[in-house]
Design a protein around this motif. Sequence first.
Motif, PDB file in Angstrom:
ATOM      1  N   SER A  80       0.758  -1.248  -0.084  1.00  0.00           N
ATOM      2  CA  SER A  80      -0.031  -0.124  -0.018  1.00  0.00           C
ATOM      3  C   SER A  80       0.826   1.251   0.043  1.00  0.00           C
ATOM      4  O   SER A  80       1.986   1.291   0.096  1.00  0.00           O
ATOM      5  N   GLU A  81       0.219   2.455  -0.099  1.00  0.00           N
ATOM      6  CA  GLU A  81       0.836   3.610  -0.275  1.00  0.00           C
ATOM      7  C   GLU A  81       1.097   4.300   0.996  1.00  0.00           C
ATOM      8  O   GLU A  81       1.582   5.588   1.302  1.00  0.00           O
ATOM      9  N   LYS A  82       0.374   3.532   2.035  1.00  0.00           N
ATOM     10  CA  LYS A  82       0.553   4.403   3.517  1.00  0.00           C
ATOM     11  C   LYS A  82       1.884   4.679   3.834  1.00  0.00           C
ATOM     12  O   LYS A  82       3.047   4.100   3.509  1.00  0.00           O
ATOM     13  N   ASN A  83       2.257   5.413   4.928  1.00  0.00           N
ATOM     14  CA  ASN A  83       3.363   5.692   5.464  1.00  0.00           C
ATOM     15  C   ASN A  83       3.399   4.665   6.527  1.00  0.00           C
ATOM     16  O   ASN A  83       2.595   3.886   6.890  1.00  0.00           O
ATOM     17  N   ALA A  84       4.700   4.611   7.272  1.00  0.00           N
ATOM     18  CA  ALA A  84       4.959   3.726   8.073  1.00  0.00           C
ATOM     19  C   ALA A  84       3.844   3.590   9.309  1.00  0.00           C
ATOM     20  O   ALA A  84       3.442   2.642   9.830  1.00  0.00           O
ATOM     21  N   ALA A  85       3.591   4.697   9.975  1.00  0.00           N
ATOM     22  CA  ALA A  85       2.764   4.869  10.769  1.00  0.00           C
ATOM     23  C   ALA A  85       1.121   4.355  10.693  1.00  0.00           C
ATOM     24  O   ALA A  85       0.638   3.478  11.351  1.00  0.00           O
ATOM     25  N   GLU A  86       0.892   4.704   9.229  1.00  0.00           N
ATOM     26  CA  GLU A  86      -0.419   4.201   9.037  1.00  0.00           C
ATOM     27  C   GLU A  86      -0.432   2.791   8.725  1.00  0.00           C
ATOM     28  O   GLU A  86      -1.407   1.899   9.010  1.00  0.00           O
ATOM     29  N   LYS A  87       0.701   2.025   8.275  1.00  0.00           N
ATOM     30  CA  LYS A  87       0.900   0.599   7.979  1.00  0.00           C
ATOM     31  C   LYS A  87       0.782  -0.014   9.411  1.00  0.00           C
ATOM     32  O   LYS A  87       0.071  -1.010   9.522  1.00  0.00           O
ATOM     33  N   THR A  88       1.734   0.600  10.342  1.00  0.00           N
ATOM     34  CA  THR A  88       1.629  -0.128  11.424  1.00  0.00           C
ATOM     35  C   THR A  88       0.080  -0.257  12.223  1.00  0.00           C
ATOM     36  O   THR A  88      -0.152  -1.226  12.747  1.00  0.00           O
ATOM     37  N   ALA A  89      -0.430   1.112  12.105  1.00  0.00           N
ATOM     38  CA  ALA A  89      -1.775   1.120  12.428  1.00  0.00           C
ATOM     39  C   ALA A  89      -2.793  -0.071  12.052  1.00  0.00           C
ATOM     40  O   ALA A  89      -3.608  -0.607  12.555  1.00  0.00           O
ATOM     41  N   GLU A 183     -10.181  -0.913  19.656  1.00  0.00           N
ATOM     42  CA  GLU A 183      -9.297  -0.493  18.469  1.00  0.00           C
ATOM     43  C   GLU A 183      -8.675   0.806  18.825  1.00  0.00           C
ATOM     44  O   GLU A 183      -7.441   0.925  18.733  1.00  0.00           O
ATOM     45  N   GLU A 184      -9.560   1.747  18.997  1.00  0.00           N
ATOM     46  CA  GLU A 184      -9.036   3.055  19.059  1.00  0.00           C
ATOM     47  C   GLU A 184      -8.158   3.060  20.347  1.00  0.00           C
ATOM     48  O   GLU A 184      -7.063   3.858  20.056  1.00  0.00           O
ATOM     49  N   ASN A 185      -8.312   2.718  21.506  1.00  0.00           N
ATOM     50  CA  ASN A 185      -7.556   2.617  22.527  1.00  0.00           C
ATOM     51  C   ASN A 185      -6.361   2.099  22.348  1.00  0.00           C
ATOM     52  O   ASN A 185      -5.232   2.625  22.754  1.00  0.00           O
ATOM     53  N   MET A 186      -6.211   0.987  21.788  1.00  0.00           N
ATOM     54  CA  MET A 186      -4.908   0.032  21.562  1.00  0.00           C
ATOM     55  C   MET A 186      -4.025   0.839  20.474  1.00  0.00           C
ATOM     56  O   MET A 186      -2.989   0.704  20.638  1.00  0.00           O
ATOM     57  N   VAL A 187      -4.601   1.121  19.492  1.00  0.00           N
ATOM     58  CA  VAL A 187      -3.657   1.764  18.493  1.00  0.00           C
ATOM     59  C   VAL A 187      -3.408   2.985  18.777  1.00  0.00           C
ATOM     60  O   VAL A 187      -2.051   3.459  18.723  1.00  0.00           O
ATOM     61  N   ARG A 188      -4.106   3.897  19.698  1.00  0.00           N
ATOM     62  CA  ARG A 188      -3.633   5.177  20.544  1.00  0.00           C
ATOM     63  C   ARG A 188      -2.346   4.805  21.212  1.00  0.00           C
ATOM     64  O   ARG A 188      -1.396   5.274  21.223  1.00  0.00           O
ATOM     65  N   HIS A 189      -2.580   4.012  22.089  1.00  0.00           N
ATOM     66  CA  HIS A 189      -1.498   3.309  23.188  1.00  0.00           C
ATOM     67  C   HIS A 189      -0.211   3.144  22.432  1.00  0.00           C
ATOM     68  O   HIS A 189       0.973   3.536  22.736  1.00  0.00           O
ATOM     69  N   LEU A 190      -0.260   1.970  21.581  1.00  0.00           N
ATOM     70  CA  LEU A 190       0.976   1.254  20.722  1.00  0.00           C
ATOM     71  C   LEU A 190       1.545   2.217  19.928  1.00  0.00           C
ATOM     72  O   LEU A 190       2.789   2.199  19.917  1.00  0.00           O
ATOM     73  N   ILE A 191       0.660   3.287  19.153  1.00  0.00           N
ATOM     74  CA  ILE A 191       1.408   4.171  18.149  1.00  0.00           C
ATOM     75  C   ILE A 191       2.024   5.197  18.766  1.00  0.00           C
ATOM     76  O   ILE A 191       2.991   5.660  18.560  1.00  0.00           O
ATOM     77  N   ASN A 192       1.090   5.979  19.910  1.00  0.00           N
ATOM     78  CA  ASN A 192       1.544   7.038  20.402  1.00  0.00           C
ATOM     79  C   ASN A 192       2.803   6.983  21.282  1.00  0.00           C
ATOM     80  O   ASN A 192       3.665   7.647  21.163  1.00  0.00           O
ATOM     81  N   GLY A 193       3.018   5.349  21.739  1.00  0.00           N
ATOM     82  CA  GLY A 193       3.963   5.369  22.486  1.00  0.00           C
ATOM     83  C   GLY A 193       5.389   5.247  21.952  1.00  0.00           C
ATOM     84  O   GLY A 193       6.515   5.231  22.344  1.00  0.00           O
ATOM     85  N   ILE A 194       5.443   5.029  20.378  1.00  0.00           N
ATOM     86  CA  ILE A 194       6.690   5.249  19.854  1.00  0.00           C
ATOM     87  C   ILE A 194       6.643   6.523  18.792  1.00  0.00           C
ATOM     88  O   ILE A 194       7.465   6.498  17.677  1.00  0.00           O
ATOM     89  N   THR A 195       5.744   7.456  18.853  1.00  0.00           N
ATOM     90  CA  THR A 195       5.626   8.483  17.864  1.00  0.00           C
ATOM     91  C   THR A 195       6.263   9.535  18.423  1.00  0.00           C
ATOM     92  O   THR A 195       6.356  10.047  19.786  1.00  0.00           O
ATOM     93  N   ILE A 196       7.132  10.284  17.620  1.00  0.00           N
ATOM     94  CA  ILE A 196       7.697  11.528  17.770  1.00  0.00           C
ATOM     95  C   ILE A 196       6.852  12.832  18.290  1.00  0.00           C
ATOM     96  O   ILE A 196       5.865  12.876  17.608  1.00  0.00           O
TER      97      ILE A 196
END
Lengths: 196, 196
Positions: A80-89, A183-196
């Motif tokens: 897909s064309e997504k960026n890495a954060a979108e792919k991870t999500a 979904e919303e809670n876990m995605v936020r938790h696991l993505i925000n945790g490694i986002t700049i």
Amino acid sequence: MAKIKALTNGTKKDSILKNAASLFRKKGFRAASVRELAEMMGVEAPSLYNHIGSKSELLQEICFDVAKDFTAHMKTVLASEKNAAEKTAALIRFHIAKMYNDFDKVYVSDNEWKQLHKAEADDYLARRREYENAFAGIISDGIREKLFTKMHPRIATLTILSALRGLELRQQNKKEFSLKELEENMVRHLINGITI
Amino acid sequence: MAKIKALTNGTKKDSILKNAASLFRKKGFRAASVRELAEMMGVEAPSLYNHIGSKSELLQEICFDVAKDFTAHMKTVLASEKNAAEKTAALIRFHIAKMYNDFDKVYVSDNEWKQLHKAEADDYLARRREYENAFAGIISDGIREKLFTKMHPRIATLTILSALRGLELRQQNKKEFSLKELEENMVRHLINGITI
DNA sequence: CCTACCGATCGGTAGG
DNA sequence: CCTACCGATCGGTAGG
């Protein structure tokens, strides 16, 4: 000499697989007996062998069905064309939805694959490693793209996949929160945790 | 009539427990046989029964030893002066260190407790729930103290504990990163993910 | 789909 | 600590 195998009815085999997944999840593969599975189906144990080759075959089909789904999804995400954060999500969401909608099979696949015969267990593990490598690759991309903080990509992968695989979604949990909320809670938790 | 039980040597019993934990982790409790355990100890199977009461007893001791450690640590954390974020971090670090240093026992406890006899399994599950409730309480405190973002405390608890319990720390992982590195990365990931 | 049954393996005991 | 052994259970087959 060779027994004529009944045409696999499809519906019937699916029903056996569903009951097997439920039984294997509740008791574990080794503790679950073919006799119990037969009882769930309302037949005697030997009758099951008109529909299945062996007890082990049931576990194989469960594990590799699930593995195939995850591998296929990974392929579409990678393409897909997504960026890495979108792919991870997207990967995280897929895990959660699968776990939520197909708990027995996914749980058994994650927790009982070690009970596969050696050749199949090795194969399963190899696919799992491939999946994990692809996942870690996306995390590494995210770090390079300055979307994710500098960190050890393997550890981040381990953390995310561990959180997703270990999810135990009992009936009670489903009353406490919806799939969307989870979904919303876990995605936020696991993505925000490694986002700049 | 009653057999005289050999004095539990301590060292010997510990050695049996260690081997049992290793065996149960590798093959699963049900798939692991007393005969295999005996072989690891260099004796015949019946000889083991001078040191143990039953196979199931070994699983019980492993599970409740581990449970006791986690419960005790939770108690000291709850009694400490730390704020919610610090408490959460302390709990995460404890999980990781325990998993890193005592992998077999912790892994068996997390993954094989379902094989305990019903009464013990119920007891184990009750303690686990208590632990999870305490954990969720700390998360709730953190939200109230405006340290953590607004979210579902049960889901955050599920996510964190799932990530910690599911950790598979094979020898290979230990070569890829140190305990310290693992701790720092995971604490950041799991805490930052819910920090305002 | 069933009855009848088998060989293997298991946890555990008796007895020394 | 060992040899000898048992009852239970299991996955699976034969034969209809």
